[in-house]
Write a protein that holds these residues in place. Structure first.
Motif, mmCIF file in Angstrom:
data_model
loop_
_atom_site.group_PDB
_atom_site.id
_atom_site.type_symbol
_atom_site.label_atom_id
_atom_site.label_comp_id
_atom_site.label_asym_id
_atom_site.label_seq_id
_atom_site.Cartn_x
_atom_site.Cartn_y
_atom_site.Cartn_z
ATOM 1 N N VAL A 225 0.850 -1.198 0.000
ATOM 2 C CA VAL A 225 0.000 0.000 0.000
ATOM 3 C C VAL A 225 0.883 1.244 0.000
ATOM 4 C CG1 VAL A 225 -1.861 -1.128 1.284
ATOM 5 C CG2 VAL A 225 -0.121 0.176 2.534
ATOM 6 N N LEU B 282 0.095 4.963 1.680
ATOM 7 C CA LEU B 282 -0.860 5.743 2.464
ATOM 8 C C LEU B 282 -0.627 7.233 2.236
ATOM 9 C CD1 LEU B 282 -0.938 3.725 5.819
ATOM 10 C CD2 LEU B 282 -2.328 3.439 3.760
ATOM 11 N N THR C 219 -5.838 4.797 0.680
ATOM 12 C CA THR C 219 -4.963 3.636 0.646
ATOM 13 C C THR C 219 -4.831 3.202 -0.805
ATOM 14 O OG1 THR C 219 -5.687 2.957 2.860
ATOM 15 C CG2 THR C 219 -4.633 1.278 1.483
ATOM 16 N N TYR D 233 -6.235 0.643 11.028
ATOM 17 C CA TYR D 233 -5.004 1.393 10.793
ATOM 18 C C TYR D 233 -4.371 1.693 12.157
ATOM 19 C CZ TYR D 233 -6.710 2.161 6.018
ATOM 20 O OH TYR D 233 -7.157 1.997 4.729
#
Length: 247
Positions: A120, A122, A191, A213
């Motif tokens: 991912v 962020l 994300t 998270y």
């Protein structure tokens, strides 16, 4: 599994005690304990909304019945509830995603079994991702997005799973493959996922699934930021929040 039952009210109620005392819930026919918590309506549906949940997530693969025989009961001085309602729904598997900002990986489990671990990207430093527990609110095959400063407006963003009212999503980010693969946070709070992963998860996950998270860089997820109910601890939840359920 993480979706609260939400009721909207046409007037600012002054007491939730009668509603709390009257509401019943069964899971697979067995009585369970739930509670209401009230807040100003983040969705704009009237002046206040109430969220009802159990202490923990709804059990997986369960049939749930909620009874709300509230018609005529007191909502505080000069106010009464105008309707009685029931709700029946079934839950699916216990699917939970945990997004680790330290490793830049999202781990997805379903009924306790690992489904996969995915890279991912962020939120960047100036646009960090909310920290805490979120719930998938809706799913769209494609949507339009803009940044918080309204410097761009772009449509055609695919495989979107909304997590907040302000616009955090799980979504495909074909323009950000390098940062996803190399663990660099560069999004506007969303994300970012590799396109094939985003499509795969869009079909696998469902509205109501939980996405955690625990160590994101942003501010703490609040109840009104989305379905942020699981960021309120149970003792606080039982007070009723904006509207007391004890008096």
């Amino acid at each position: 599994m993480g979706m609260p039952v939400i009721a909207y009210f046409s007037k600012r109620i002054k007491s939730g005690k009668a509603l709390q005392d009257a509401t019943t819930v069964t899971v697979n026919g067995q009585a369970a304990k739930g509670a209401w918590f009230f807040e100003s309506s983040a969705a704009g549906n009237g002046p206040v909304e109430g969220h009802f949940r159990l202490q923990n997530y709804w059990p997986a693969h369960a049939k749930v019945h909620v009874g709300i025989p509230a018609k005529g009961l007191s909502a505080g001085p000069g106010l009464a509830y105008d309707d009685s309602l029931t709700l029946d729904f079934s839950t699916g598997p216990k699917t939970v995603a945990i997004v680790n900002d330290a490793t830049h990986k999202m781990t997805v489990t379903s009924d306790g079994k690992l489904y996969g671990t995915f890279g991912v990207s962020l939120g960047a430093t100036k646009t960090p991702t909310f920290r805490g527990t979120k719930v998938i609110m809706e799913q769209d095959r494609t949507t339009c997005m803009h940044d918080t400063n309204n410097t761009y407006y772009e449509c055609g963003i695919k495989w979107d799973q909304r997590l907040t009212y302000s616009g955090e999503y799980l979504h495909a980010a074909p323009w950000n493959v390098s940062n996803i693969n190399n663990g660099v946070n560069s999004s506007n709070g969303c994300t970012n996922l590799l396109p094939a992963v985003a499509e795969k998860l869009w079909h696998f996950m469902r509205v109501g699934d939980v996405v955690q998270y625990p160590n994101a860089d942003g501010p703490a997820m609040q109840l009104g930021s989305g379905y942020g109910d699981w960021n309120v601890n149970w003792p606080q939840w039982q007070t009723g929040g904006l509207v007391s359920t004890t008096a």
